[in-house]
Write a protein that holds these residues in place. Structure first.
Motif, mmCIF file in Angstrom:
data_model
loop_
_atom_site.group_PDB
_atom_site.id
_atom_site.type_symbol
_atom_site.label_atom_id
_atom_site.label_comp_id
_atom_site.label_asym_id
_atom_site.label_seq_id
_atom_site.Cartn_x
_atom_site.Cartn_y
_atom_site.Cartn_z
ATOM 1 N N VAL A 137 0.775 -1.335 0.002
ATOM 2 C CA VAL A 137 -0.189 -0.087 0.138
ATOM 3 C C VAL A 137 0.826 1.136 0.191
ATOM 4 O O VAL A 137 0.644 1.966 -0.739
ATOM 5 N N ILE A 138 1.902 1.111 0.710
ATOM 6 C CA ILE A 138 2.912 2.458 1.075
ATOM 7 C C ILE A 138 3.441 2.671 -0.338
ATOM 8 O O ILE A 138 3.784 3.806 -0.961
ATOM 9 N N PHE A 139 4.014 1.209 -0.922
ATOM 10 C CA PHE A 139 4.779 1.600 -2.166
ATOM 11 C C PHE A 139 4.139 2.276 -3.279
ATOM 12 O O PHE A 139 4.375 3.208 -3.899
ATOM 13 N N TRP A 140 2.796 1.632 -3.734
ATOM 14 C CA TRP A 140 1.991 2.174 -4.629
ATOM 15 C C TRP A 140 1.591 3.556 -4.614
ATOM 16 O O TRP A 140 1.435 4.247 -5.430
ATOM 17 N N THR A 176 4.642 12.138 2.213
ATOM 18 C CA THR A 176 4.407 11.716 3.365
ATOM 19 C C THR A 176 2.904 11.804 3.867
ATOM 20 O O THR A 176 2.429 10.760 4.353
ATOM 21 N N THR A 177 2.444 13.091 3.905
ATOM 22 C CA THR A 177 0.955 12.908 4.210
ATOM 23 C C THR A 177 0.009 12.375 3.393
ATOM 24 O O THR A 177 -0.866 11.735 3.937
ATOM 25 N N ALA A 178 0.400 12.169 2.274
ATOM 26 C CA ALA A 178 -0.476 11.674 1.105
ATOM 27 C C ALA A 178 -0.586 10.023 1.388
ATOM 28 O O ALA A 178 -1.490 9.564 1.298
ATOM 29 N N VAL A 179 0.628 9.439 1.760
ATOM 30 C CA VAL A 179 0.587 8.071 2.108
ATOM 31 C C VAL A 179 0.143 7.811 3.291
ATOM 32 O O VAL A 179 -0.343 6.841 3.611
ATOM 33 N N ALA A 180 0.341 8.740 4.348
ATOM 34 C CA ALA A 180 -0.227 8.435 5.547
ATOM 35 C C ALA A 180 -1.746 8.527 5.478
ATOM 36 O O ALA A 180 -2.534 7.649 6.120
ATOM 37 N N THR A 181 -2.386 9.283 4.425
ATOM 38 C CA THR A 181 -3.681 9.388 4.293
ATOM 39 C C THR A 181 -4.270 7.849 3.801
ATOM 40 O O THR A 181 -5.317 7.363 4.333
ATOM 41 N N MET A 185 -6.644 5.313 5.531
ATOM 42 C CA MET A 185 -8.073 4.870 4.965
ATOM 43 C C MET A 185 -8.137 3.370 4.616
ATOM 44 O O MET A 185 -9.016 2.675 4.799
ATOM 45 N N ASN A 186 -7.066 2.887 4.371
ATOM 46 C CA ASN A 186 -6.816 1.330 4.026
ATOM 47 C C ASN A 186 -7.135 0.749 5.479
ATOM 48 O O ASN A 186 -8.183 -0.527 5.435
ATOM 49 N N MET A 187 -6.513 1.116 6.490
ATOM 50 C CA MET A 187 -6.875 0.406 7.708
ATOM 51 C C MET A 187 -8.302 0.518 8.353
ATOM 52 O O MET A 187 -9.181 -0.365 8.646
ATOM 53 N N LEU A 188 -8.967 1.725 7.915
ATOM 54 C CA LEU A 188 -10.558 1.735 8.038
ATOM 55 C C LEU A 188 -11.416 1.119 7.424
ATOM 56 O O LEU A 188 -12.370 0.740 7.827
ATOM 57 N N THR A 189 -11.025 0.592 6.085
ATOM 58 C CA THR A 189 -11.895 -0.320 5.311
ATOM 59 C C THR A 189 -11.542 -1.591 5.085
ATOM 60 O O THR A 189 -12.131 -2.300 4.378
ATOM 61 N N LYS A 190 -10.787 -2.273 6.209
ATOM 62 C CA LYS A 190 -10.260 -3.394 5.966
ATOM 63 C C LYS A 190 -11.581 -4.427 6.113
ATOM 64 O O LYS A 190 -11.614 -5.489 5.466
ATOM 65 N N ARG A 191 -12.387 -4.126 6.880
ATOM 66 C CA ARG A 191 -13.839 -4.740 7.187
ATOM 67 C C ARG A 191 -14.820 -4.455 6.155
ATOM 68 O O ARG A 191 -15.753 -4.960 6.447
ATOM 69 N N ALA A 204 -8.057 7.705 -1.426
ATOM 70 C CA ALA A 204 -6.890 8.301 -1.102
ATOM 71 C C ALA A 204 -6.141 9.231 -1.902
ATOM 72 O O ALA A 204 -5.576 10.230 -1.624
ATOM 73 N N VAL A 205 -6.342 8.996 -3.300
ATOM 74 C CA VAL A 205 -6.079 9.966 -4.119
ATOM 75 C C VAL A 205 -6.512 11.199 -4.292
ATOM 76 O O VAL A 205 -5.927 12.307 -4.344
ATOM 77 N N ALA A 206 -7.819 11.154 -4.053
ATOM 78 C CA ALA A 206 -8.571 12.677 -3.971
ATOM 79 C C ALA A 206 -8.206 13.375 -2.712
ATOM 80 O O ALA A 206 -8.025 14.343 -2.956
ATOM 81 N N ALA A 207 -7.859 12.391 -1.554
ATOM 82 C CA ALA A 207 -7.537 13.446 -0.368
ATOM 83 C C ALA A 207 -6.030 13.780 -0.451
ATOM 84 O O ALA A 207 -5.790 14.889 0.247
ATOM 85 N N ALA A 208 -5.287 13.013 -0.985
ATOM 86 C CA ALA A 208 -3.801 13.302 -1.124
ATOM 87 C C ALA A 208 -3.676 14.388 -1.939
ATOM 88 O O ALA A 208 -2.906 15.324 -1.982
ATOM 89 N N ASN A 209 -4.601 14.713 -3.252
ATOM 90 C CA ASN A 209 -4.539 15.931 -4.143
ATOM 91 C C ASN A 209 -4.703 16.867 -3.423
ATOM 92 O O ASN A 209 -4.136 18.195 -3.651
ATOM 93 N N CYS A 210 -5.504 16.971 -2.279
ATOM 94 C CA CYS A 210 -5.864 18.394 -1.304
ATOM 95 C C CYS A 210 -4.564 18.629 -0.624
ATOM 96 O O CYS A 210 -4.706 19.876 -0.183
#
Length: 343
Positions: A137-140, A176-181, A185-191, A204-210
């Motif tokens: 997730v972090i790499f991509w 860093t901020t984008a990857v953290a976002t 989000m990845n952890m929040l949507t695991k289930r 994640a892309v939308a939030a990171a663009n901001c």
């Protein structure tokens, strides 16, 4: 390489002998006050084939554009040659500085670059809905945001100087901020349901663009963006104009990514249920990359055309001190200012 740019809708070209008197190479071929006109303009200059044009041909295009501006084009030059040169010039050279932009940062590279990153990012999530590994997730997300950061910097308003230190700090903060976002989000949507999980990359892309775009262009927000009068004379720097331009770019970038990243997971989910698709799983990733490209080839010019690249802003909307300075020097002769919002 030669790309046929087609006939100009406003100028008739005599194939044997073109009359270049009164020809303005900087005049837009399509009305930039309309959405359709801007889309046609960006379809022209974001043509991904221009990425493959040799350096010598790009240099020729710049020379032809500069000569046309001075009114000293070589005898026998046709209008369609100048239009083709302007297409290459607009696709490869920065509108503020006239410097050649790096290939990866050009908007014409958005289709090949974006389709590869988007396709594999979505394919990764498809493969790993049940067990998304944090390193992947972090790499991509890092790859995607590094690409975005380079595009954001390349297409900024270059009239606002940025030091190497500022650029490096902006890049580190933005990615860093984008990857953290994305990780959060990845952890929040695991289930969450599988389809919701497949939409995590877009969210994640939308939030990171901001975050990414304002960070890579923060000098414009701090120092202000260069604003000019109707005759292209610089009359000051405005932070409000910078905020408007950057906001419009954020909206455009999210719009650019939305159809592919929202609809592709749905399309792939349907296709995966087909019998023949189950037999050719090795082709799923290339197919997803190809479909990403199909979305982007239309969405890049459509998203870029949402707002004019050359923005118009009433003087009354500028900072009070800048308003006073303009009115003290020009009176009421300058009701509007203009600036390049970037892409």
């Amino acid at each position: 390489m030669s790309i046929t740019s087609g006939e100009s809708p406003v100028l008739c070209v005599n194939k044997m002998e073109a009359d270049l008197s009164g020809f303005n190479i900087d005049a837009p071929r399509w009305d930039q006050c309309t959405f359709l006109g801007r889309v046609k303009h960006f379809f022209n200059i974001t043509d991904p084939r221009t990425v493959l044009v040799p350096e010598r041909e790009l240099d020729w295009a710049k020379v032809m554009v500069e000569k046309s501006r001075m009114g000293v084009v070589p005898p026998g030059t046709q209008v369609e040659q100048l239009l083709y040169a302007k297409k290459l010039y607009d696709s490869a050279f920065h509108p503020d500085t006239g410097d050649k932009m790096n290939v990866i940062g050009r908007m014409s590279f958005q289709v090949p670059g974006g389709m590869i990153i988007t396709g594999f990012m979505l394919q990764f999530y498809r493969w790993n809905l049940g067990a998304r590994t944090m390193p992947a997730v972090i790499f991509w997300q890092w790859v995607n945001q590094s690409f975005n950061a380079l595009v954001n910097y390349t297409n900024r308003n270059a009239a606002s100087p940025t030091s190497v230190r500022q650029m490096a700090l902006s890049y580190i903060t933005a990615t860093t901020t984008a990857v953290a976002t994305a990780v959060g989000m990845n952890m929040l949507t695991k289930r969450a349901p599988p389809l919701v999980g497949r939409w995590v990359p877009f969210a994640a892309v939308a939030a990171a663009n901001c975050v990414n775009i304002p960070m890579m262009r923060q000098q414009e927000l701090i120092q202000g963006i260069c604003v000019k009068d109707g005759n292209h004379n610089e009359i000051g720097h405005s932070r409000r104009a910078a905020a408007i331009g950057i906001t419009q770019v954020v909206i455009s970038r999210i719009t650019m990514a939305a159809p592919g990243m929202i609809l592709l997971p749905v399309i792939m989910e349907r296709l995966e249920k087909l019998r023949f698709m189950k037999k050719v799983k090795v082709l799923h990733a290339p197919l997803q990359v190809l479909l990403s490209g199909c979305f982007l080839i239309f969405m890049v010019p459509v998203a870029c055309g949402l707002f004019p690249q050359k923005c118009e802003l009433p003087v009354s909307y500028l900072e009070p001190e800048l308003q006073d300075a303009i009115r003290a020097k020009y009176g009421e002769l300058v009701p509007y200012v203009y600036f390049n919002k970037g892409l």
